[in-house]
Enzyme design. Sequence first.
Site, PDB file in Angstrom:
ATOM      1  N   CYS A 134       0.871  -1.123  -0.107  1.00  0.00           N
ATOM      2  CA  CYS A 134       0.089  -0.017   0.007  1.00  0.00           C
ATOM      3  C   CYS A 134       0.976   1.156  -0.061  1.00  0.00           C
ATOM      4  O   CYS A 134       1.352   1.725   1.050  1.00  0.00           O
ATOM      5  CB  CYS A 134      -1.032  -0.039   1.087  1.00  0.00           C
ATOM      6  N   CYS A 137      -0.310   4.047   2.194  1.00  0.00           N
ATOM      7  CA  CYS A 137      -0.108   3.838   3.586  1.00  0.00           C
ATOM      8  C   CYS A 137       1.404   4.321   4.088  1.00  0.00           C
ATOM      9  O   CYS A 137       1.605   4.805   5.015  1.00  0.00           O
ATOM     10  CB  CYS A 137      -0.565   2.468   4.057  1.00  0.00           C
ATOM     11  N   ASP A 138       2.154   3.587   3.056  1.00  0.00           N
ATOM     12  CA  ASP A 138       3.324   3.585   3.422  1.00  0.00           C
ATOM     13  C   ASP A 138       4.556   4.300   2.561  1.00  0.00           C
ATOM     14  O   ASP A 138       5.827   4.398   3.141  1.00  0.00           O
ATOM     15  CB  ASP A 138       4.112   1.931   3.363  1.00  0.00           C
TER      16      ASP A 138
END
Length: 307
Positions: A134, A137-138
């Site tokens: 992701c 997200c990261d």
Amino acid sequence: MEHFKCLIIGSGPAGYTAAIYAGRANLAPVLYSGMQPGGQLTITTDIENFPGQPEPVNGFELMEQMRQQAERYGADIRNGSVTAVDFSHAPYSITIDGENTVQADTVIIATGASAKYLGLPDEQKYAGAGVSACATCDGFFYRKKTVAVVGGGDSACEEASYLSHLASKVYLVVRKPYLRASKIMQERVASAPNIEILYEHEVRGLYGERFVEGAHLVHHTPEGDCKVDLPIDGLFLAIGHHPNTEVFRPWLDTDEAGYIVTIPGTPRTKVPGVFAAGDVADPHYRQAITAAAAGCQAAIEAERYLG
Ligand code: NDP
């Protein structure tokens, strides 16, 4: 046989938010957590984009907070996975772990989706240490670093272009000699000066002391395969997701990828009183906050359905 007004299946942001709202609406919700209590967020690193959390929050802790919030309002959270359902007539029958069958007037399905991985042992070894599925997200952790994205579809191109604004260099590792992505996504990738596409390459392993320091690739050439070591700080998998819908497919409409089809703009499925919320019905956004919002909608729908 136990009988509930509202049964929630799944314990990600959609499931817990549905439980908070259903609890506060006096529906005495019962939630079955599934195989991965807390869902996908428990396997990412820090969450920095969830509103109301000014400091980075560990995914596991965020889900623990949601669980406690749901319990505070009366949700009965139980271990167990749903192995079969019968939506032929209300109240609906739900079988837990293949043995215990319960009944519910309304069901909120929030079983999520799972990112596909290549199946390499190194993906497990470096989970949270340079391997992610992701970018939203990261990606932030890879500012000014070098990353590789695996895949040749729209997701991979989208992840690569997102990362190109953060990382200094992005390799797109594509197993075929062409991209499967839509034209517009291909153009977006082509216009990013720091994305380099490695066609006909496949990841075979990763190396690095504690964190990923590089990937072992194989390059398929007309002369045969050759091994290439690519120094990178992070590897992002974007080879698709599979929604966790197997047990519901005999009863609900699903799209060709298996996502539950809901009435547009609502969490309603074609079965009255059965709702789907979060990634299980969302191939597009797949964010904690959008899943939470859908869980809220589903609980409000359940309350209105029960009248
Ligand atoms: P896709 O199934 O479209 O693409 C998956 C990609 O991963 C393909 O290039 C595939 O290669 C590759 N792949 C699969 N398995 C492996 C493997 N084991 N090793 C290496 N490569 C592998 O999935 P997406 O998630 O990209 O898209 C899913 C759906 O969502 C699509 O309909 C897409 O259009 C849509 N979508 C739309 C977006 C948008 O419009 N903004 C954004 C994201 C998704 P190969 O081609 O060789 O099979």
